[in-house]
Design an enzyme around this catalytic site. Sequence first.
Site, PDB file in Angstrom:
ATOM      1  CB  CYS A  46      44.550  36.554 -87.918  1.00  0.00           C
ATOM      2  SG  CYS A  46      44.368  35.856 -86.400  1.00  0.00           S
ATOM      3  CG  HIS A  70      42.036  40.195 -88.681  1.00  0.00           C
ATOM      4  ND1 HIS A  70      43.156  39.009 -87.512  1.00  0.00           N
ATOM      5  CD2 HIS A  70      42.156  41.358 -87.275  1.00  0.00           C
ATOM      6  CE1 HIS A  70      43.134  39.607 -86.891  1.00  0.00           C
ATOM      7  NE2 HIS A  70      42.658  40.754 -86.165  1.00  0.00           N
TER       8      HIS A  70
HETATM    9 CA   LIG Z   1      43.998  32.893 -86.847  1.00  0.00          CA
END
Ligand SMILES: [Ca+2]
Lengths: 499, 499
Positions: free
Chosen positions: B54, B117
């Site tokens: 991610c 993120h």
């Molecule tokens: Ca991901």
Amino acid sequence: AKSAKPNIIFMLMDDMGWGDLGINGEPSMETTNLDQMAKEGMLFTDFYSANPLCSPSRAAMLTGRLPIRNGFYTSNYHGHNGYTPQNIVGGIPDNELLISELLQNAGYTNKLIGKWHLGHQQQYLPLKHGFHEWFGSPNCHFGPYDDKTTPNIPVYNNTEMAGRWYYEEFTIEEHKYFSNMTQYYIEEALEFIERMSSEEKPFFLYWAPDATHSPVYSSAMFKGASRRGPYGDAVMELDYGVGKIINLLKSLGLDQNTLVFFSSDNGAAMIGSAFENGSNGPFLCGKQTTFEGGIREPTIAWGPGFVKPGQVSQQVGSLMDWFTTALHLANIPVPDDRFIDGMNLLPVLSGDNSFDRPIFHYRGNTLFAVRYGMHKAHYWTWTNSWEEYNKGITFCRGEYIANVTTHEQVNRTLDPVVFQLGRDPGEKYSMKSSLSEYKEVVANMKTIVNKHLETLKPGTPQFDWCDDAVMNWAPNGCEKLNKCLPKPKSNLQKCVWPH
Amino acid sequence: AKSAKPNIIFMLMDDMGWGDLGINGEPSMETTNLDQMAKEGMLFTDFYSANPLCSPSRAAMLTGRLPIRNGFYTSNYHGHNGYTPQNIVGGIPDNELLISELLQNAGYTNKLIGKWHLGHQQQYLPLKHGFHEWFGSPNCHFGPYDDKTTPNIPVYNNTEMAGRWYYEEFTIEEHKYFSNMTQYYIEEALEFIERMSSEEKPFFLYWAPDATHSPVYSSAMFKGASRRGPYGDAVMELDYGVGKIINLLKSLGLDQNTLVFFSSDNGAAMIGSAFENGSNGPFLCGKQTTFEGGIREPTIAWGPGFVKPGQVSQQVGSLMDWFTTALHLANIPVPDDRFIDGMNLLPVLSGDNSFDRPIFHYRGNTLFAVRYGMHKAHYWTWTNSWEEYNKGITFCRGEYIANVTTHEQVNRTLDPVVFQLGRDPGEKYSMKSSLSEYKEVVANMKTIVNKHLETLKPGTPQFDWCDDAVMNWAPNGCEKLNKCLPKPKSNLQKCVWPH
Ligand SMILES: [Ca+2]
Ligand SMILES: [Ca+2]
């Protein structure tokens, strides 16, 4: 012009995998005509062949009956596959009723173009079983052929051979993936449809090209056309042929009165090279196995008169359903003197109907697995033997699921391996036996299997006996072409089936 | 109403696999809105994330630069993945230029909805990096969270927390796969687009829901809707959201002036249960790996003003291209003071153009593989360690390719493992080194890699240091909600990255 009765076309590919169509997620997306056919018709996501091998799959499709019933299996071994190589003695029994025979009785003109594979001795050939015309070969074009220990296989034009295939009149240049055969098969189909149309005759065309069976081939026109290599070239040429046939139906005004089915006889083979192999998409293993990769088929129904356009159907279907569906379409009673496994798909094709039904996956003489609803229960697991596997033969290339892709035949009848194919199409997560879902499925499946076994009268096995003397040494018509070969002495033996 | 400048929407899914779209062959075919979006736009078959995880994937997409350049990697280990868990000290460096910052400078109004993120300390948050608005969470909603050793992650509304996620205000009922979060993310998107339209402002919407990341979730409306189970329910709800957004663009008349990209940040995870995992279609392995299953993404471009409709593009693309393409669309110069990996896709979107380019697949600080043309060369092979694998952790469930899916890091720089992805998308048939094709590919790739390494100035690694004191104990706004938690003493340590 339109005949009074609806026309029927079965397009059956050879060893093409579920994942080979663009519409089914082949990343190169090179099957534009098939994808268009699916958009105009109905795409089936959960459609099965009756067997993971050519001969039994085709015999089941044409009889509407499982190979265990129609005899296309061997009793020489427990759970081994068999088929009809050149030394097979057996073939389609006379007491089986083929869709071609039933349609012939009802006034249809029937033609097979391509591979037969229901037995190559004279009594088993297509024109003895309801077909009026045939252009193609009785066997696989899979060698070695040398005209000494094994004759090159004949190509028949109706009852007589037109030449020999593979090295002779009908050439495949080995390792060059070249042959014009698909073009001949396309031309034959177009000519037949045009002729039937002008004669206003209802027809049944069984179009069974084999370019995607190893050794794969395509004509010069498609050489290098695919980014997938020779296998992809073969697929693209077949796709081109499908487009030609569909377009001809439209231009002749036959589209409203013709039902076309497209599928494949078994999953893509995993053995062999990347140049020759198809794709089973997300499914486990391939040809020869009763995992989804061996039996889930790329399937389309087309025909605006009978098929609701633009649909995706999750109806659990079988190639044997084509038999029963064709009979309903032609308004012919389904035989009631024998068990017919095929179901009538007409209500599914016309709209949003669906029905529950089990699918029984046999390997040879043994029930290996059952699908019902979203679940599949494996009663036996096997890919191939350690002996074969250690020689480099694999039916599950690159795949290994512990206790599932086994190299021994493991009897799981008392604790079946269960998968839920919706959330796990790849058969990777076998269900924990502690789950209540597992217990319910196993109990339900047990009832289904017991009911099935009660109806089961196995046919006489056709794959038990082999004899080199029955090979295609001297097919009908060989004299005219000076293509007769000397027949060896008879040497009847039990066939050897390693898989 | 239409703004003068084109609007841009990035829809980025979390851990969704290439094979999860019906149009890419998911057998249940449940993504009707995405399939329709693909039909109206351009479907990319060969599109990659810059990383199989991610955080680095998202940082690369927003900066147009490989994680090795923008710092989203670790130097603690050779070739190990890292990301931004709650104890990470690092985040997106200030000297990186994000697409949001460049668009902000050009007069765009930018909103992030969903997962960030790129670092959760205050200096790293979206509103410090070009976004005007944000509704969502800085981290993964992946526990365990107990508000004692690990705080429940905050959900931000712009600069202040609106609650905590997972067990508190924003609930996921664990093992019940239930949450309303996707509905909130859809509503936020619709509200933002309507507001921008009525204010006639050009906008950039980064829609980043995370319902397909474990633990997967959907709202009551989609509970049991899919035959794929909870993961499929989540996909269907996201697909529903995509349809809502596209339809709103149409009804507001913004469709001719908006470019929408859809993709996923990395491949479907193979670890975990069938209830939570997506599908990588025919591709090898999954999330965490540099095999195709880890990095090939389901990708669609839509927008009739900029995208030729009804196309399938085999352009080899990267999520980093979205950065460069968006700049070209907004007529903003591409930064020339740093290396940008992303390419401009506008000529591809508008028609039949394509270009050659390599894609560099890193794992952590190490170049593992390169794709160029139809070929992929692996210089290092690794799935995970034997230690992890023996604990039951797998990134290649059910798949095993000898000398390829290795559990040691194997250096193949001198004899790369080469696949031709056209005929072998599943990376199952590694090319024989005796083939002239192999030799040509390896020589060509060597030139490409050397050229790449010459341009490479690795950024300061952001995933080297971890400290429990930096977790989301007391996010901005926690006082108002009485949601501040006591912060432990600082304990700066090198981060541990087992994969
Ligand atoms: Ca991901
Ligand atoms: Ca076959």
